[in-house]
Design a protein around this motif. Sequence first.
Motif, PDB file in Angstrom:
ATOM      1  N   ALA A 152       0.842  -1.194   0.000  1.00  0.00           N
ATOM      2  CA  ALA A 152       0.000   0.000   0.000  1.00  0.00           C
ATOM      3  C   ALA A 152       0.880   1.247   0.000  1.00  0.00           C
ATOM      4  O   ALA A 152       2.036   1.218   0.439  1.00  0.00           O
ATOM      5  N   GLN A 153       0.318   2.331  -0.480  1.00  0.00           N
ATOM      6  CA  GLN A 153       1.002   3.620  -0.464  1.00  0.00           C
ATOM      7  C   GLN A 153       0.498   4.410   0.742  1.00  0.00           C
ATOM      8  O   GLN A 153      -0.704   4.468   0.999  1.00  0.00           O
ATOM      9  N   GLY A 154       1.433   5.006   1.468  1.00  0.00           N
ATOM     10  CA  GLY A 154       1.077   5.829   2.614  1.00  0.00           C
ATOM     11  C   GLY A 154       1.499   7.263   2.376  1.00  0.00           C
ATOM     12  O   GLY A 154       2.437   7.532   1.631  1.00  0.00           O
ATOM     13  N   TYR A 155       0.810   8.183   3.003  1.00  0.00           N
ATOM     14  CA  TYR A 155       1.075   9.613   2.827  1.00  0.00           C
ATOM     15  C   TYR A 155       1.468  10.235   4.155  1.00  0.00           C
ATOM     16  O   TYR A 155       0.935   9.905   5.208  1.00  0.00           O
ATOM     17  N   LEU A 156       2.415  11.154   4.069  1.00  0.00           N
ATOM     18  CA  LEU A 156       2.897  11.928   5.218  1.00  0.00           C
ATOM     19  C   LEU A 156       2.967  13.396   4.823  1.00  0.00           C
ATOM     20  O   LEU A 156       3.115  13.712   3.639  1.00  0.00           O
ATOM     21  N   THR A 157       2.917  14.259   5.804  1.00  0.00           N
ATOM     22  CA  THR A 157       3.166  15.673   5.537  1.00  0.00           C
ATOM     23  C   THR A 157       3.948  16.266   6.702  1.00  0.00           C
ATOM     24  O   THR A 157       3.808  15.834   7.841  1.00  0.00           O
ATOM     25  N   TYR A 158       4.771  17.230   6.368  1.00  0.00           N
ATOM     26  CA  TYR A 158       5.492  18.000   7.380  1.00  0.00           C
ATOM     27  C   TYR A 158       5.067  19.456   7.315  1.00  0.00           C
ATOM     28  O   TYR A 158       5.638  20.320   7.960  1.00  0.00           O
ATOM     29  N   VAL A 159       4.054  19.712   6.517  1.00  0.00           N
ATOM     30  CA  VAL A 159       3.508  21.060   6.345  1.00  0.00           C
ATOM     31  C   VAL A 159       2.529  21.313   7.479  1.00  0.00           C
ATOM     32  O   VAL A 159       1.673  20.476   7.752  1.00  0.00           O
ATOM     33  N   PRO A 160       2.638  22.465   8.140  1.00  0.00           N
ATOM     34  CA  PRO A 160       1.657  22.748   9.187  1.00  0.00           C
ATOM     35  C   PRO A 160       0.274  22.931   8.570  1.00  0.00           C
ATOM     36  O   PRO A 160       0.070  23.828   7.767  1.00  0.00           O
ATOM     37  N   ALA A 161      -0.648  22.060   8.924  1.00  0.00           N
ATOM     38  CA  ALA A 161      -2.003  22.136   8.369  1.00  0.00           C
ATOM     39  C   ALA A 161      -2.827  23.214   9.061  1.00  0.00           C
ATOM     40  O   ALA A 161      -3.837  23.654   8.540  1.00  0.00           O
ATOM     41  N   ASP A 162      -2.390  23.629  10.235  1.00  0.00           N
ATOM     42  CA  ASP A 162      -3.096  24.659  10.986  1.00  0.00           C
ATOM     43  C   ASP A 162      -2.771  26.023  10.386  1.00  0.00           C
ATOM     44  O   ASP A 162      -1.613  26.445  10.376  1.00  0.00           O
ATOM     45  N   PRO A 163      -3.766  26.751   9.871  1.00  0.00           N
ATOM     46  CA  PRO A 163      -3.484  28.044   9.238  1.00  0.00           C
ATOM     47  C   PRO A 163      -2.932  29.088  10.202  1.00  0.00           C
ATOM     48  O   PRO A 163      -2.350  30.072   9.770  1.00  0.00           O
ATOM     49  N   THR A 164      -3.077  28.869  11.517  1.00  0.00           N
ATOM     50  CA  THR A 164      -2.545  29.839  12.477  1.00  0.00           C
ATOM     51  C   THR A 164      -1.114  29.511  12.899  1.00  0.00           C
ATOM     52  O   THR A 164      -0.517  30.250  13.682  1.00  0.00           O
ATOM     53  N   ALA A 165      -0.543  28.424  12.387  1.00  0.00           N
ATOM     54  CA  ALA A 165       0.798  28.009  12.801  1.00  0.00           C
ATOM     55  C   ALA A 165       1.835  29.100  12.527  1.00  0.00           C
ATOM     56  O   ALA A 165       2.686  29.375  13.380  1.00  0.00           O
ATOM     57  N   THR A 166       1.773  29.727  11.378  1.00  0.00           N
ATOM     58  CA  THR A 166       2.748  30.763  11.039  1.00  0.00           C
ATOM     59  C   THR A 166       2.620  31.951  11.977  1.00  0.00           C
ATOM     60  O   THR A 166       3.625  32.492  12.443  1.00  0.00           O
ATOM     61  N   THR A 167       1.404  32.339  12.273  1.00  0.00           N
ATOM     62  CA  THR A 167       1.181  33.465  13.181  1.00  0.00           C
ATOM     63  C   THR A 167       1.730  33.148  14.568  1.00  0.00           C
ATOM     64  O   THR A 167       2.395  33.974  15.190  1.00  0.00           O
ATOM     65  N   ARG A 168       1.465  31.934  15.027  1.00  0.00           N
ATOM     66  CA  ARG A 168       1.962  31.544  16.352  1.00  0.00           C
ATOM     67  C   ARG A 168       3.486  31.492  16.379  1.00  0.00           C
ATOM     68  O   ARG A 168       4.113  31.932  17.347  1.00  0.00           O
ATOM     69  N   MET A 169       4.101  30.965  15.319  1.00  0.00           N
ATOM     70  CA  MET A 169       5.566  30.900  15.260  1.00  0.00           C
ATOM     71  C   MET A 169       6.161  32.302  15.202  1.00  0.00           C
ATOM     72  O   MET A 169       7.177  32.580  15.846  1.00  0.00           O
ATOM     73  N   THR A 170       5.542  33.201  14.456  1.00  0.00           N
ATOM     74  CA  THR A 170       6.018  34.585  14.390  1.00  0.00           C
ATOM     75  C   THR A 170       5.939  35.233  15.769  1.00  0.00           C
ATOM     76  O   THR A 170       6.866  35.948  16.182  1.00  0.00           O
ATOM     77  N   ALA A 171       4.862  34.983  16.488  1.00  0.00           N
ATOM     78  CA  ALA A 171       4.723  35.534  17.839  1.00  0.00           C
ATOM     79  C   ALA A 171       5.807  34.999  18.771  1.00  0.00           C
ATOM     80  O   ALA A 171       6.367  35.746  19.585  1.00  0.00           O
ATOM     81  N   LEU A 172       6.144  33.718  18.641  1.00  0.00           N
ATOM     82  CA  LEU A 172       7.199  33.139  19.480  1.00  0.00           C
ATOM     83  C   LEU A 172       8.562  33.748  19.156  1.00  0.00           C
ATOM     84  O   LEU A 172       9.357  34.026  20.054  1.00  0.00           O
ATOM     85  N   VAL A 173       8.825  33.964  17.871  1.00  0.00           N
ATOM     86  CA  VAL A 173      10.097  34.594  17.478  1.00  0.00           C
ATOM     87  C   VAL A 173      10.158  36.021  18.023  1.00  0.00           C
ATOM     88  O   VAL A 173      11.193  36.460  18.554  1.00  0.00           O
ATOM     89  N   ALA A 174       9.054  36.758  17.894  1.00  0.00           N
ATOM     90  CA  ALA A 174       9.025  38.133  18.413  1.00  0.00           C
ATOM     91  C   ALA A 174       9.249  38.146  19.918  1.00  0.00           C
ATOM     92  O   ALA A 174      10.033  38.949  20.435  1.00  0.00           O
TER      93      ALA A 174
END
Length: 127
Positions: free
Chosen positions: A70-92
Amino acid sequence: MILTTVAGLTSAQHALLRRIASHQTPVSVTELAEEANLHVSSVRETMDVLLDRGLVTREEIRSGGRGRPAQGYLTYVPADPTATTRMTALVARAGFDWLRETVEDPASAARLIGRRWGIDSLAAARV
């Protein structure tokens, strides 16, 4: 680029990306279809789009049985649209903590950073 690609997904594509992101190991189309209560062909079609856009990877899922693996799928992309905002806040926050702890006049340094950020942002927006 990845964030733009994620932002351009349909709700069905985004829902499957979130499902894949919730798995720690490769997940098959059959498993995804069962979880989402969808037909396997619908899931497979959506997976092809996500794969073509570089949002998921595909690999073989080894089993002890006969036949094609069988073929399996993985992702390392943040599926949460707020992930970038949260990461930016942590960097700030880390930057401000560093200023507070290491700079003689953190308020002046923060104002200078803000001024430079504003100038760079206007230039990037061609304003």
